[in-house]
Design a protein around this motif. Structure first.
Motif, short mmCIF file in Angstrom:
data_model
loop_
_atom_site.label_atom_id
_atom_site.label_comp_id
_atom_site.label_asym_id
_atom_site.label_seq_id
_atom_site.Cartn_x
_atom_site.Cartn_y
_atom_site.Cartn_z
N ASN A 59 0.84 -1.20 0.00
CA ASN A 59 0.00 0.00 0.00
C ASN A 59 0.87 1.25 0.00
OD1 ASN A 59 -2.05 1.86 0.14
ND2 ASN A 59 -2.84 1.22 2.13
N PRO A 60 1.60 1.47 -1.10
CA PRO A 60 2.53 2.60 -1.15
C PRO A 60 1.81 3.94 -1.14
CG PRO A 60 2.37 1.55 -3.31
CD PRO A 60 1.60 0.69 -2.36
N VAL A 61 0.56 3.96 -1.60
CA VAL A 61 -0.16 5.22 -1.71
C VAL A 61 -0.55 5.77 -0.34
CG1 VAL A 61 -2.25 6.31 -2.62
CG2 VAL A 61 -1.01 4.65 -3.99
N HIS A 62 -1.14 4.93 0.50
CA HIS A 62 -1.61 5.41 1.80
C HIS A 62 -0.83 4.86 2.98
CE1 HIS A 62 -4.98 7.15 -0.23
NE2 HIS A 62 -5.41 6.00 -0.66
N ALA A 76 -6.53 -2.04 -1.21
CA ALA A 76 -6.57 -1.21 -0.01
C ALA A 76 -7.88 -0.44 0.06
CB ALA A 76 -5.39 -0.25 0.00
#
Lengths: 240, 262
Positions: A59-62, A76
């Motif tokens: 979950n690199p975004v959040h 996610a």
């Protein structure tokens, strides 16, 4: 690893992993949905103060939990996960069939996440005037939710939102029972009042009584002491 | 099939959220009645159909109202199956929904702050926009969307509609705010290429208003936002704490063009 016959699942999967954190409502929401559908999964506990490399990769975004990983592919955001789970494992369904009713479920789920949940978080970690305002806002939004449910769902209160069986909205509200109890204990007010918001109350109370929900719930005393510790820290840093 | 027996869309001509729904209905060739709302003087009908948020767009199908553009889009796709905008595969659908949330929860608000502020606050917001675009660029370059012409594949889908209707504002804002670069084709080559492809589509050209109209509108809004909060231009947040409140005050008095129009 999968439970059920071919008719129950969209297509075969080998491994389902859920990354979550202890005491998190959003993690509980996904756990309850998976359990309701009898999906076998492996649970991976994340410490949000010390996030694993794995979590940052999936979950690199959040960089948040919950994340569901199905045969290595991550999803996610709890609402997104819930709709995915419902589409993959069709029985029992947690979304209605009718498109308009589905839209209403999505609308109120979004309302809970955008308007109700943030207030409740504020209530837990503020005092004084800010607390009073947060309680007011929470109460107002809850009343809006109650009215909306009454208008949009003909079978609400019997005892779940859609009638006899729990659906997506019941899962979201019912998984918050620990948080709801915290609100009551910390404010001294029964914010989910049986007389003021009977449909919400019925959904929460009926869902938290289910065996799967009880299994998912964390011991309340531990939840309370963790929140108290966090509050102390938060108030300490606010001292002039 | 008599599915569109009564279909009305309440919208605003400059609202990217309204454009999303108009585009979807156009792609599916669905007839509807369009009602233009004056957002500074909302109709009784709009307030009755969307009492919670009082915003456009609102779709009313056989007298039953729907609000929130992404929810409307999914409803339209489920009722009218021709020319689908959501994919069939559950994982693909989850990816699309995730990035739609990202567009509306992260990218959109950041762009809104850029437009409503100046100085340090604006610089920070521009950095935020770049960070968000970089995440999308990465998915296009080496992640889930690698090799795709559109996010939906060979033709546009839900995510193209959501990201596309809104992204054309980026170029408009760059024109209005000289010195602010939001979509640098060198920094975001794939996003830039996708946006150009999206804007070239006939259905998109027929839906989005002409650039000069948008420019005129944006300039007026920008002037009002800055004048409203600071009395002159170029004041930084150190001198005027009200700058950070700018988006909030702006949405109260002015049609907000980058979030669900209020």
């Amino acid at each position: 690893m999968m439970v059920g016959d071919c008719a129950k699942i969209m297509y075969e999967v080998k491994e389902v992993k859920l990354y979550g954190t202890w005491g998190s409502t959003y993690t509980a929401v996904v756990q309850n949905a998976l359990k309701l559908k009898e999906v076998k999964y492996k649970y991976v506990q994340e410490d949000l103060e010390n996030k694993s490399e794995e979590l940052l990769r999936i979950n690199p975004v959040h960089k948040q939990v919950p994340v569901l990983v199905v045969d290595g592919r991550p999803i996610a955001e709890s609402l997104v996960i819930l709709e995915y789970v419902d589409e993959m494992w069709k029985s029992p369904p947690i979304m209605p069939e009718d498109p308009y009713e589905r839209a209403m479920v999505r609308f109120w789920a979004d309302f809970i996440y955008k308007k109700v949940a943030p207030c409740s978080y504020t209530i837990l970690f503020t005092v004084g005037e800010a607390l009073e305002k947060a309680i007011e806002e929470f109460t107002r939004n809850l009343a809006t939710l109650e009215e909306g449910i009454g208008k949009d769902f003909a079978n609400a209160g019997k005892p779940f939102i859609h009638g006899a069986k729990p659906g997506l909205l019941d899962i979201i509200m019912g998984s918050s029972s620990g948080g709801i109890r915290l609100l009551a204990d910390l404010t001294g007010k029964e914010l989910i009042d049986k007389d003021k918001v009977p449909l919400v109350y019925s959904s929460v109370h009926s869902f938290e009584s289910l065996p799967i929900a009880k299994e998912t719930q964390v011991p309340y005393e531990q939840l309370l002491s963790r929140v108290l510790a966090k509050r102390e820290k938060a108030f300490a840093t606010e001292q002039p | 099939m008599e599915k569109s027996s009564s279909l009305k869309l309440f919208g605003s001509w400059a609202s990217s959220y309204t454009h999303r729904v108009q585009l979807a209905l156009k792609l599916k060739n669905i007839k509807f009645e369009y009602i233009e709302e004056d957002l500074s003087n909302k109709s009784e009908a709009l307030l009755q159909f969307n009492p919670i948020y009082k915003k456009v767009p609102v779709l009313v199908h056989d007298d039953r109202p729907l609000a929130e553009s992404v929810i409307i889009l999914q409803y339209v796709d489920e009722v009218w199956n021709e020319r689908p905008i959501l994919p069939a595969d559950p994982y693909e659908r989850a990816v699309m929904r995730f990035w739609c949330h990202f567009a509306d929860d992260k990218l959109g608000p950041a762009v809104g702050v850029v437009f409503a502020s100046s100085g340090e606050v604006q610089n920070a917001a521009v950095d935020q926009v770049h960070e968000n675009l970089a995440l999308i660029e990465r998915e296009l370059r080496e992640g889930y969307f690698k090799g795709r012409k559109f996010f939906g594949g060979d033709s546009i889908g839900l995510l193209d509609i959501v990201l596309g209707c809104g992204s054309y504002w980026l170029a408009v804002f760059e024109e209005v705010m000289t010195g602010v670069k939001l979509v640098d084709p060198e920094a975001f080559p794939l996003f830039h290429a996708w946006l150009r492809e999206f804007e070239a589509l006939d259905e998109v050209k027929e839906t989005i208003p002409a650039v000069d109209k948008l420019l005129e509108y944006a300039k007026a809004v920008r002037a009002m936002l800055l004048g409203h909060c600071m009395g002159n231009t170029g004041v930084t947040d150190a001198a005027t704490p009200a700058t950070t409140a700018a988006p909030a005050t702006a949405t109260a008095s002015v049609p907000d063009i980058t979030v669900d129009s209020s």
